[in-house]
Each structure stands twice: as structure tokens, then as C-alpha cells.
Enzyme design. Structure first.
Site, PDB file in Angstrom:
ATOM      1  N   TYR A  50      -1.072   1.059  -3.681  1.00  0.00           N
ATOM      2  CA  TYR A  50       0.344   1.251  -4.009  1.00  0.00           C
ATOM      3  C   TYR A  50       0.666   2.719  -4.264  1.00  0.00           C
ATOM      4  CZ  TYR A  50       0.212  -3.808  -5.037  1.00  0.00           C
ATOM      5  OH  TYR A  50       0.040  -5.169  -4.995  1.00  0.00           O
ATOM      6  N   HIS A 108      -8.773  -6.308  -3.346  1.00  0.00           N
ATOM      7  CA  HIS A 108      -7.419  -6.568  -2.872  1.00  0.00           C
ATOM      8  C   HIS A 108      -7.355  -7.594  -1.735  1.00  0.00           C
ATOM      9  CE1 HIS A 108      -3.249  -4.397  -2.780  1.00  0.00           C
ATOM     10  NE2 HIS A 108      -3.126  -5.701  -2.714  1.00  0.00           N
TER      11      HIS A 108
END
Length: 276
Positions: A50, A108
Site C-alpha cells: 500500500y 498478502h
């Protein structure tokens, strides 16, 4: 405000409601997290990919709130999917966050085609033993991925964070995780990118009947199922409104209507196709 906590298989607890910062720009994330902390949020979900960990950490450190009262989730990037890079990756995250430990460190994506996630998971076990993270977990893992971790390593994931919402229940995956003591945390509760779950007729009808916002109805649905959820908003008014989902209660009929919305319709990326 964020009162309900869920027990994990490693003895720790995680808050039921987490504020996600996916696609919140690095220039805005400190403000968003600071405002959320002032409103009562105590759990945040970020990720290396991010590119906003620094701002999240800055807001936490400036808040004056004791570290142990805040729950922080971050994730190993797909680009660090190498067992020799993972130790550097978690250290880099801690450096960016300016924190001594992470509460929940997730892989992730399984990146199964690379064939490395089991080896990397053994590195995750080391991170936990060293106190770099209190809990380790998976993100976007399928049943076949969880099976390998359970069969080939010593530590089951505490959490599997997956896309789960009324249109995509992932019932088999959620039930498999539950059977093995793995908590399913749900992402994408309000939809993904251009699709908005708020527009679904059933959600709108239940919202009006309960004098609640669509977001409150959705969050309450997760709450009554006992699933922790990571939802995203950068609007302070929406943040406060979302916290008030605790004040409504969905009837059994409401819950059944939302449950019946399932179409096995995935909105976000498919783990089968994410390999880079």
C-alpha cells in the site's frame, strides 16, 4: 467504542472492527488514521504494497495512546516472496512504522505458483518467536494453501484474511478455517473498486427498515456472524457512523435475507491469478 474482541488460536485477541487503508495515499493516511484514533478506532490494516506504512506509524506514535491499546496489521509484499527477503521485509515494515512489533503479520497472497509460501511461513514462525510480531497469518489463502501450512509446518495461521461479503460467502473456505481454529477476517465489506455493495436492493431495504446506513447493516451482519472485518473509509463522518453499527441489531429474518444474497461472485482479485 471498538469493544468486541475475538480470541485467536495463539492466545491473543483482535478487535472485531478494523479500519483498512488500502489505496489511501501516503500523503493522506496520517490524517485518516489520526482522525480514526480520535473517534475510537484501535485497529488498522495496512500492507507493504500500500506504500503508506510510514504515515500509519506516524499517526499511531503521535496519538499518545499506549501501544498495547492499538492493533496493527501489515503484510508481506508479493515482491518479497522469497524466504531470504522476508526477514528484511518485516524489518523494513517495522522501520517504516517506527514500531517495536506488529500485532498481526500476514502473507498478502499465497503466490502458490512460485512454490515458496511454505518456506516463507517457516520464516514467519521465526518472526513470531523473536517477538517481531505477536501473531502470524495468511491473506487470500485457499483451502489447498491452508492444508499445506497445517500439514508441513508447526504453527497454524491465526487468521486468514479473505474477500467475504454477502455476494461471495466462501462458505467452504470459512468453515474449513473455523474447523482448524483459524479466524476468518473479511475484507471488501462495502465492495471493491467501482462496485458498491450499498446499491444492492436487499441491503437498501434492510437499511431503511432499521433506520441505519447500508454500511452499518453490512458491519452488523459480520458482527452477528462473529467475523472480524476490515472496512475502508477516509471520511470522518462515515468513520463515526460505521462505529455506531453496535447500536443496531438485525433480526433473524434480516440475517437470512442477507445470507441468501450469495452468488459466489468474487469482486476482487482471484488468488488463482495473483502471482506477481
Amino acid at each position: 467504542m471498538n469493544s468486541m474482541k475475538i480470541q485467536l488460536n495463539d492466545g491473543t485477541e483482535m478487535p472485531q472492527l478494523t479500519l483498512g487503508v488500502f489505496r489511501v495515499p501516503s500523503t493522506e493516511v496520517e490524517r485518516v488514521v489520526s482522525e480514526a484514533l480520535e473517534l475510537g478506532y484501535r485497529s488498522f490494516d495496512t500492507a507493504t504494497s500500500y506504500e503508506n506504512e510510514k504515515g500509519v506509524g506516524r499517526a499511531i506514535n503521535k496519538s499518545g495512546i499506549p501501544r498495547e491499546e492499538i492493533y496493527l496489521i501489515t503484510k508481506l509484499s508479493n515482491t518479497d516472496h522469497n524466504k531470504n527477503m522476508a526477514p528484511q521485509a518485516i524489518e523494513k515494515s517495522l522501520e517504516e512504522l517506527e514500531l517495536n512489533y506488529i500485532d498481526l503479520y500476514l502473507m498478502h497472497w499465497p503466490m502458490a505458483a512460485s512454490g515458496l509460501f511454505v518456506d516463507i511461513w517457516r520464516q514467519f514462525e521465526t518472526f513470531k518467536s523473536k517477538g517481531l510480531t505477536k501473531s502470524i497469518g495468511a491473506s487470500n489463502y485457499r483451502i489447498v494453501d491452508l492444508e499445506r501450512i497445517l500439514n508441513e509446518t508447526d504453527t497454524p495461521p491465526a487468521v486468514n484474511q479473505i474477500e467475504l461479503h454477502p455476494l461471495f460467502r466462501q462458505k467452504a473456505l470459512q468453515e474449513y478455517a473455523s474447523k482448524h481454529g483459524i479466524i476468518t477476517q473479511c475484507w471488501g465489506p462495502f465492495g471493491f473498486t467501482k462496485y458498491k455493495m450499498f446499491n444492492e436492493k436487499v441491503i437498501q431495504e434492510i437499511s431503511k427498515a432499521n433506520n441505519a446506513t447500508p454500511a452499518q447493516v453490512l458491519l452488523r451482519w459480520y458482527y452477528q456472524h462473529g467475523w472480524p472485518v476490515a472496512g475502508k473509509t477516509s471520511n470522518p463522518e462515515h468513520m463515526l457512523s460505521n462505529l455506531n453499527f453496535y447500536n443496531i441489531k438485525l433480526s433473524d429474518a434480516d440475517m437470512e435475507k442477507i445470507d441468501a444474497m450469495n452468488l459466489d461472485h468474487r469482486i476482487g482479485p482471484d488468488p488463482d491469478l495473483v502471482d506477481g
